[in-house]
Design an enzyme around this catalytic site. Structure first.
Site, mmCIF file in Angstrom:
data_model
loop_
_atom_site.group_PDB
_atom_site.id
_atom_site.type_symbol
_atom_site.label_atom_id
_atom_site.label_comp_id
_atom_site.label_asym_id
_atom_site.label_seq_id
_atom_site.Cartn_x
_atom_site.Cartn_y
_atom_site.Cartn_z
ATOM 1 N N SER A 1 0.787 -1.294 0.040
ATOM 2 C CA SER A 1 -0.014 -0.031 -0.012
ATOM 3 C C SER A 1 0.874 1.399 0.216
ATOM 4 O O SER A 1 0.298 2.366 -0.260
ATOM 5 C CB SER A 1 -0.748 -0.014 1.148
ATOM 6 O OG SER A 1 -0.022 -0.003 2.369
ATOM 7 N N CYS B 1 -14.565 -3.277 0.869
ATOM 8 C CA CYS B 1 -13.241 -3.342 0.235
ATOM 9 C C CYS B 1 -12.433 -4.473 0.358
ATOM 10 O O CYS B 1 -11.960 -4.959 -0.476
ATOM 11 C CB CYS B 1 -12.464 -1.967 0.460
ATOM 12 S SG CYS B 1 -10.928 -1.914 -0.593
ATOM 13 N N CYS C 1 -11.033 4.121 2.831
ATOM 14 C CA CYS C 1 -10.176 3.443 2.001
ATOM 15 C C CYS C 1 -9.767 4.117 0.737
ATOM 16 O O CYS C 1 -8.855 4.409 0.284
ATOM 17 C CB CYS C 1 -10.266 1.975 1.929
ATOM 18 S SG CYS C 1 -12.094 1.516 1.313
#
EC number: 2.8.1.13
Length: 369
Positions: A14, A103, A200
């Site tokens: 990420s 998600c 997110c």
């Protein structure tokens, strides 16, 4: 270690410290490690909030430092169809959804898992989530992360044991300060990067401004539990049960200066209902009805059982009794009344360290007046 050397793991990178250290830990365990950066949102508002480019650069720098390949994939279409549209529909209906849970279900442990296995030949995927996995009697269980402050099992209750079986969670065995220490020792660019806190896909941007671009706000009255109109709201979707800040109303003569809290929403009439005091009876619930159930490692509920529940992230465990209503609905009765139980959010159940699963809060059971 050698039994891992033939196993290929794709780590969801990420650009944060947790996934960075996860990749290194898996290398230490002997796995063949590669990274994957997912782009889930098409930015269309300039660089004001866009962290995707800098996150990708950080993920690439970490992979270069560790000597592993970084793949990229764009899941923006899947995200829009399977997460964002649902998110908007829930807000429109006056509920407060948790898109991070959706998600994880639709993107990280479905689209990513399938892409890693089918396109990249992965044996496992790995993420930087603070959870643990335990394999018992041929089933993979989801356990709370070792660091109670960072445990993220609440967000992963929709995973089935087969998805858990294909996933590794290296930092779940560590406490956050230790993860930061490892990153600093390795001199990773992410070592001091702050944790992301935004939803997110929205990131850190102003939530009200963002939501207003997709859903037209409808101003309406703010009314007390006694029926007095004391202000105006800019849109029910901007408010959630138990909210205190941002109401734009002071105390009253009778109630003194005690702050106002949102205790209910009348969606049909576009009215926000408020009361004074964080423990006002109208804010309290004795239980809830949950639907859209997902159980990680147990069969559907056919008989009552006791366990603990969380109705929001980082909440203390609430002892409760769970009873089946029908195939996809359960009644949950708390041992003690709980404040601000919010329809649209998730109720997640635990037995000790084990995350049993959860469901969406359909309605709360108010304290009898």
């Amino acid at each position: 270690m050698s039994d891992n050397s033939q196993k290929k793991v794709i780590v969801g990178m990420s650009g944060g410290v947790d996934s960075s250290v996860s990749a290194w830990l898996l290398q230490q365990q002997g796995y063949q490690v590669e990274g994957l950066f997912m782009k889930n949102w098409e930015e269309d508002d300039g660089e004001d909030y866009c962290t995707a480019a800098s996150d990708l650069a950080d993920a690439q720098a970490v992979c270069d430092k560790l000597g592993i390949e970084l793949h990229t994939v764009n899941f923006a279409a899947e995200y829009w169809d399977n997460v964002f549209e649902h998110f908007l529909a829930e807000y429109k209906a006056g509920r407060t959804p948790n898109p991070d849970i959706l998600c994880n279900k639709e993107i990280k442990f479905k689209a990513f898992l399938e892409f890693a296995a089918e396109d990249l030949g992965a044996d496992y995927i790995a993420t930087g989530h603070y959870v643990r996995r335990a394999d018992v009697d041929g089933k993979s269980r989801l356990l709370r992360g070792l660091d109670g402050n960072k445990d993220q099992s609440y967000f992963l209750y929709t995973l089935g044991h087969d998805q858990v079986a294909q996933s590794l969670f290296p930092v779940g065995e560590l406490e956050k300060p230790e993860v930061r220490r490892i990153a600093e020792e390795l001199d990773l660019v992410t070592a001091k990067k702050k944790d992301s806190t935004g939803i997110c896909f929205i990131g850190e941007r102003k939530f009200r401004e963002f939501l207003g671009r997709y859903l037209p706000a409808q101003p309406g009255k703010i009314v007390t539990v006694d029926g007095d109109t004391i202000g105006e709201h800019q849109g029910l979707m901007y408010h959630t049960l138990g909210q205190r800040k941002g109401l734009g109303i002071g105390g009253t003569k009778d109630g003194g200066e005690e702050p106002w809290y949102v205790v209910d929403k009348d969606v049909e009439n576009n009215i926000l209902i408020v009361a004074q005091g964080h423990d006002h009876p109208r804010l309290m619930s004795v239980g809830l009805i949950a639907q859209q159930l997902h159980w990680v490692d147990r069969e559907p509920v056919t008989a009552p059982f006791t366990c603990s529940v969380k109705t929001r992230y980082r909440q203390a465990d609430i002892p409760c009794t769970v009873r089946p209503l029908d195939d996809d609905r359960i009644e949950v009765v708390f041992d003690e009344p709980v404040a601000a139980v919010t329809p649209g959010q998730s109720a997640v159940f635990y037995l000790g360290e084990v995350c049993l699963g959860g469901g969406i809060i359909e309605q709360r059971l108010p304290l009898p007046v």
